[in-house]
Design a protein around this motif. Sequence first.
Motif, mmCIF file in Angstrom:
data_model
loop_
_atom_site.group_PDB
_atom_site.id
_atom_site.type_symbol
_atom_site.label_atom_id
_atom_site.label_comp_id
_atom_site.label_asym_id
_atom_site.label_seq_id
_atom_site.Cartn_x
_atom_site.Cartn_y
_atom_site.Cartn_z
ATOM 1 N N GLY A 66 0.808 -1.222 0.000
ATOM 2 C CA GLY A 66 0.000 0.000 0.000
ATOM 3 C C GLY A 66 0.836 1.266 0.000
ATOM 4 O O GLY A 66 0.326 2.366 0.170
ATOM 5 N N PHE A 82 -7.617 0.312 -2.524
ATOM 6 C CA PHE A 82 -6.491 -0.622 -2.540
ATOM 7 C C PHE A 82 -7.032 -1.986 -2.969
ATOM 8 O O PHE A 82 -7.942 -2.504 -2.315
ATOM 9 C CB PHE A 82 -5.884 -0.772 -1.137
ATOM 10 C CG PHE A 82 -5.278 0.476 -0.562
ATOM 11 C CD1 PHE A 82 -3.916 0.714 -0.658
ATOM 12 C CD2 PHE A 82 -6.065 1.407 0.122
ATOM 13 C CE1 PHE A 82 -3.345 1.856 -0.097
ATOM 14 C CE2 PHE A 82 -5.502 2.542 0.691
ATOM 15 C CZ PHE A 82 -4.148 2.771 0.572
ATOM 16 N N GLU A 84 -5.964 -5.881 -3.444
ATOM 17 C CA GLU A 84 -4.901 -6.837 -3.109
ATOM 18 C C GLU A 84 -5.505 -8.241 -3.044
ATOM 19 O O GLU A 84 -6.501 -8.451 -2.363
ATOM 20 C CB GLU A 84 -4.269 -6.467 -1.764
ATOM 21 C CG GLU A 84 -3.301 -7.483 -1.210
ATOM 22 C CD GLU A 84 -2.192 -7.872 -2.170
ATOM 23 O OE1 GLU A 84 -1.942 -9.088 -2.326
ATOM 24 O OE2 GLU A 84 -1.568 -6.981 -2.793
ATOM 25 N N ALA A 90 -4.034 -8.067 2.492
ATOM 26 C CA ALA A 90 -5.205 -7.176 2.497
ATOM 27 C C ALA A 90 -5.635 -6.845 3.926
ATOM 28 O O ALA A 90 -5.994 -5.706 4.235
ATOM 29 C CB ALA A 90 -6.359 -7.814 1.727
ATOM 30 N N LEU A 93 -3.372 -4.207 5.264
ATOM 31 C CA LEU A 93 -3.744 -2.899 4.703
ATOM 32 C C LEU A 93 -4.921 -2.310 5.476
ATOM 33 O O LEU A 93 -4.936 -1.125 5.807
ATOM 34 C CB LEU A 93 -4.124 -3.036 3.222
ATOM 35 C CG LEU A 93 -2.985 -3.281 2.240
ATOM 36 C CD1 LEU A 93 -3.541 -3.647 0.874
ATOM 37 C CD2 LEU A 93 -2.084 -2.058 2.140
ATOM 38 N N GLN A 94 -5.919 -3.147 5.766
ATOM 39 C CA GLN A 94 -7.095 -2.689 6.504
ATOM 40 C C GLN A 94 -6.696 -2.184 7.896
ATOM 41 O O GLN A 94 -7.186 -1.150 8.358
ATOM 42 C CB GLN A 94 -8.116 -3.827 6.611
ATOM 43 C CG GLN A 94 -9.477 -3.393 7.075
ATOM 44 C CD GLN A 94 -10.139 -2.432 6.103
ATOM 45 O OE1 GLN A 94 -10.301 -2.726 4.921
ATOM 46 N NE2 GLN A 94 -10.519 -1.266 6.588
ATOM 47 N N VAL A 109 -10.224 -1.233 1.197
ATOM 48 C CA VAL A 109 -9.412 -2.354 0.738
ATOM 49 C C VAL A 109 -10.343 -3.389 0.124
ATOM 50 O O VAL A 109 -11.328 -3.788 0.739
ATOM 51 C CB VAL A 109 -8.621 -2.993 1.906
ATOM 52 C CG1 VAL A 109 -7.841 -4.216 1.426
ATOM 53 C CG2 VAL A 109 -7.685 -1.974 2.550
ATOM 54 N N GLN A 111 -10.244 -7.167 -1.283
ATOM 55 C CA GLN A 111 -9.441 -8.380 -1.367
ATOM 56 C C GLN A 111 -9.987 -9.184 -2.553
ATOM 57 O O GLN A 111 -11.020 -9.835 -2.469
ATOM 58 C CB GLN A 111 -9.523 -9.162 -0.058
ATOM 59 C CG GLN A 111 -8.471 -10.252 0.083
ATOM 60 C CD GLN A 111 -9.002 -11.629 -0.203
ATOM 61 O OE1 GLN A 111 -10.013 -12.025 0.356
ATOM 62 N NE2 GLN A 111 -8.308 -12.372 -1.051
#
Length: 195
Positions: A66, A82, A84, A90, A93-94, A109, A111
């Motif tokens: 990210g 984002f 991923e 993922a 990222l969250q 995000v 996924q």
Amino acid sequence: MKQAVTRKGSVGAIRIIAGQWRGRKLPVLEKEGLRPTTDRTKETLFNWLAPYIDNRVCLDAFAGSGSLGFEALSRRAAKVTFVEQDRQVANQLQKNLATLGLSADQARVIQDNLLSFLHGAKETYGLVFLDPPFGKGLLQKSIDVLEQQGLLSEGALIYLECEVSLPLSVPANWQLLKQKQTKQVSYSLYLKETL
């Protein structure tokens, strides 16, 4: 920050270079194939983007760490999606979105496989980061689907990062603004012009 992969799933970090979270470090999972954009490359890219980034709706495709999306948000992009595929990455990222206190209106995000996501996407993007895993033929497919699905707004900026030897075909209305390369990596910034 480019770091050597140690144990699969261990934690490294990326650093936000400038903007509201300047100097902030965020944890990232170190997984095989994950190549966070180096600080030097990221700094060059965001120097290129400086006049344009404010209030852009962005897509961080193949998001991985990210790094590019978080840098865009730090510099006042309106929103970043984002995408991923890896569930663990993922989830990280969250967690980083939550750490920065970002709402769903500012960042989300997804996924999913990028190409599947693009085929169902309804939003248009003013800034797209395309930095796929090398050697899998994903960059050309992504470029083609973005165009075919009409997912780029007028005046959109598209960043491409790929291996130097990769032949690419970009749409006729994509104007090359900037380009650099190292021994192994080529990175370019394009502007989508009106035909």
